[in-house]
Design an enzyme around this catalytic site. Structure first.
Site, mmCIF file in Angstrom:
data_model
loop_
_atom_site.group_PDB
_atom_site.id
_atom_site.type_symbol
_atom_site.label_atom_id
_atom_site.label_comp_id
_atom_site.label_asym_id
_atom_site.label_seq_id
_atom_site.Cartn_x
_atom_site.Cartn_y
_atom_site.Cartn_z
ATOM 1 C CE LYS A 38 -2.825 2.913 2.771
ATOM 2 N NZ LYS A 38 -3.775 3.162 3.837
ATOM 3 N N GLY B 273 -8.047 9.260 9.307
ATOM 4 C CA GLY B 273 -8.427 9.341 10.708
ATOM 5 C C GLY B 273 -9.425 10.440 11.047
ATOM 6 N N GLY C 21 -10.494 8.212 5.971
ATOM 7 C CA GLY C 21 -11.534 9.156 6.338
ATOM 8 C C GLY C 21 -12.856 8.552 6.718
ATOM 9 C CG ASN D 129 -6.293 1.460 11.418
ATOM 10 O OD1 ASN D 129 -5.109 1.235 11.244
ATOM 11 N ND2 ASN D 129 -6.835 1.218 12.594
ATOM 12 C CB THR D 130 -9.124 5.990 12.683
ATOM 13 O OG1 THR D 130 -7.767 6.094 12.270
ATOM 14 C CG2 THR D 130 -9.315 6.789 13.962
#
Lengths: 295, 86
Positions: free
Chosen positions: A127, A188, A220, A241-242
């Site tokens: 990535k 994030g 995002g 992720n976040t």
């Protein structure tokens, strides 16, 4: 329902078949067939245990990892690899924290070397993230394009984090990246898809004559409806992720994301109704008992 | 010998010219007296070679070459592993 158990069972079976055939939950990208269109990051969890449970709840098949200096002066601290089943997940190493082409290329090579040692199938891909600014974590478009070209030439399957700029997205596809991954909003930030118009254009441009070219929304995402929104626009997958790691209940949010990605994909395939300005009644006009006529 | 390890100055102690160090095992064939290979550094740090990648002076050194690659004074070494990330 008809109340007939045999008919009900048939209907249930049909629904299940429909789900299997039409949900098309297999995502083909970078030489891999992923059984989930959701890719999850492994960062920012409160604990490795919560990370492990969240990944399992999400149903993901592919997880991203970062490449960092071995903590040589602290023998304490557990190893993340003790909490990742390398037979279950394909690892996707990122080049997070790199701000120029050369560093990103070095980072990608190191990630590949580690996955080679671990014998994980993700040793062929990366990535790519080349940042321009530490406050916004927006990508540096020039360094990203340079690094993409270099890594493609070195045999990597490159999944490329980029902005929602359709022109840059086209250029990245032209240099051979395996997937263009436009950000919905800053990493994030949880703002979801800030510019669906640009995302639509990216999808149109990149899939012209090449409908299976994977476009994965990355960055995002804040909540499950953001994931569904991305999929309903026509994205092939979502990387987040976040949104899970920092949710009040990460495991529950991971379950929600799983539902969101499936709902969004099914909805996209089912074909939504158009938006219209005025109402259109869903109950028949004839036979009303009301004396007030429809106007 | 002094090297840079993960961005910091590091004193790397090659195996002694004669006799055995009491607490470091090394293979004299791959570590001739007075020299230090990447393999030695990795084992001194108790690292699993399969879970790390090593760069010397910005060049990736494949783990098959750890035994043979000799470190020199002033070398800049990076040892990295996987961490959580998105």
């Amino acid at each position: 329902m008809s109340g007939n158990p045999t008919v009900e069972k048939t209907i249930d079976q049909q629904a299940e078949n429909l789900l299997d055939q039409n949900s098309e939950s297999i995502l083909e990208v970078g030489g891999h067939r992923l059984s989930s269109r959701l890719i999850l990051g492994t960062g920012r969890y409160e604990s490795f245990e919560i990370m492990q449970q969240s990944l399992a709840a999400s149903g993901t098949h592919c997880i991203t990892v970062a490449v960092r200096r071995e903590r040589l002066y602290d023998g304490e601290g557990r190893n993340i690899l003790d909490f990742i089943d390398l037979d279950k997940y394909i690892l996707l190493p990122n080049t997070a924290g790199c701000y120029d082409c050369e560093t990103a290329v070095r980072c990608a090579r190191m990630g590949r070397e580690i996955l080679r040692g671990l014998e994980n199938p993700g040793a062929n891909w990366v990535k790519l993230e080349v940042l321009g600014d530490s406050k916004t974590l927006l990508p540096d478009p020039v360094e990203t394009l340079k690094a993409a070209e270099r890594l493609v030439a070195e045999g990597f399957e490159v999944l490329c984090y980029t902005s929602d700029d359709p022109i840059l997205a086209q250029k990245l596809k032209q240099v051979g990246v395996a997937s263009v991954m436009p950000a919905g909003s800053p990493i994030g930030s949880g703002q979801g898809i800030l510019n669906p118009n640009n995302l639509r254009i990216i999808l149109e441009y990149l899939k012209e004559g090449d409908p299976n070219y994977p476009v994965i929304v990355d960055a995002g995402v804040g909540t499950a409806s953001d994931v569904a929104t991305a999929m309903e626009l026509g994205a092939d997958g979502v990387l987040l992720n976040t949104a899970v790691a920092h949710a009040r209940d990460p495991v529950q949010m991971a379950l929600a994301m799983k539902a969101g990605i499936e709902a969004g994909r099914l909805s996209f395939l089912a074909g939504r109704i158009p938006k219209q300005l005025y109402a259109s009644a869903s109950s028949p006009e004839e036979g009303v008992i009301s004396t007030r006529p429809y106007q | 010998m002094q090297i840079k390890l993960n961005g910091e100055v590091f004193e790397l102690i090659p195996p002694p010219m004669e006799g055995n160090s009491s607490n470091i095992e090394f293979d004299t064939a791959s570590n001739p007296a007075g020299t230090a290979s990447i393999a030695l550094l990795v084992s001194q740090r108790n690292l699993n070679p399969r879970q790390i990648a090593v760069e010397v002076n910005c060049q990736l050194i494949p783990r098959e070459e750890f035994d043979n690659h000799t470190l020199a004074e002033g070398d800049s070494v990076e040892i990295v592993t996987l961490a959580g990330g998105g």
